[in-house]
Motif scaffolding. Sequence first.
Motif, PDB file in Angstrom:
ATOM      1  N   VAL A 178      -9.482 -38.750 106.169  1.00  0.00           N
ATOM      2  CA  VAL A 178      -8.917 -38.912 107.614  1.00  0.00           C
ATOM      3  C   VAL A 178      -8.172 -37.737 107.763  1.00  0.00           C
ATOM      4  O   VAL A 178      -7.608 -37.165 106.960  1.00  0.00           O
ATOM      5  N   LYS A 236     -11.135 -41.284 115.525  1.00  0.00           N
ATOM      6  CA  LYS A 236     -10.450 -42.400 115.356  1.00  0.00           C
ATOM      7  C   LYS A 236     -10.447 -43.522 116.415  1.00  0.00           C
ATOM      8  O   LYS A 236     -10.264 -44.611 116.175  1.00  0.00           O
ATOM      9  N   GLU A 237     -10.684 -43.407 117.849  1.00  0.00           N
ATOM     10  CA  GLU A 237     -10.903 -44.104 118.674  1.00  0.00           C
ATOM     11  C   GLU A 237     -12.193 -44.968 118.625  1.00  0.00           C
ATOM     12  O   GLU A 237     -12.330 -46.004 119.327  1.00  0.00           O
ATOM     13  N   GLY A 295     -10.758 -37.293 113.002  1.00  0.00           N
ATOM     14  CA  GLY A 295     -11.249 -38.747 112.688  1.00  0.00           C
ATOM     15  C   GLY A 295     -11.723 -39.199 111.388  1.00  0.00           C
ATOM     16  O   GLY A 295     -10.944 -38.708 110.369  1.00  0.00           O
ATOM     17  N   TYR A 296     -12.542 -39.863 111.162  1.00  0.00           N
ATOM     18  CA  TYR A 296     -12.909 -40.586 109.733  1.00  0.00           C
ATOM     19  C   TYR A 296     -14.155 -39.849 109.358  1.00  0.00           C
ATOM     20  O   TYR A 296     -15.227 -39.967 110.012  1.00  0.00           O
TER      21      TYR A 296
END
Length: 119
Positions: free
Chosen positions: A81, A99-100, A85-86
């Motif tokens: 992370v 992330k969203e 993001g991931y």
Amino acid sequence: MRKIKAVIYTILGLVMCTYTFRQGNYFLTAGIALFVGGAVYLALASLGQKVVSWDESGITVSRFRKDPVRIRWSEIKKLKVDHLGYHVIGEYGQFHLGKENMPANLLSRIRKALRERKN
């Protein structure tokens, strides 16, 4: 980044078209306009084209103009992370989700698969 690139292409294309139009070279102006239009299309074509699906066997990520990436739950090695993001890293592939855009139930399922792999 792709939107910024498309704006830069558009501005440069307009400058070049204006210059050639003022010189009276209409054929070159039309050629430049078509080329810039194609470049902007290619820059923006892949926005929003990533599709993530998962089932009991693993995760499949399909992207625009690329082969789908399939990662089984047992093959997931790491979840990173950061500010982008991931990043899900598997033995035979990896993918990135913002992330969203990461569904909460998918994130919990990935963490569960990582815990099962460690045990």
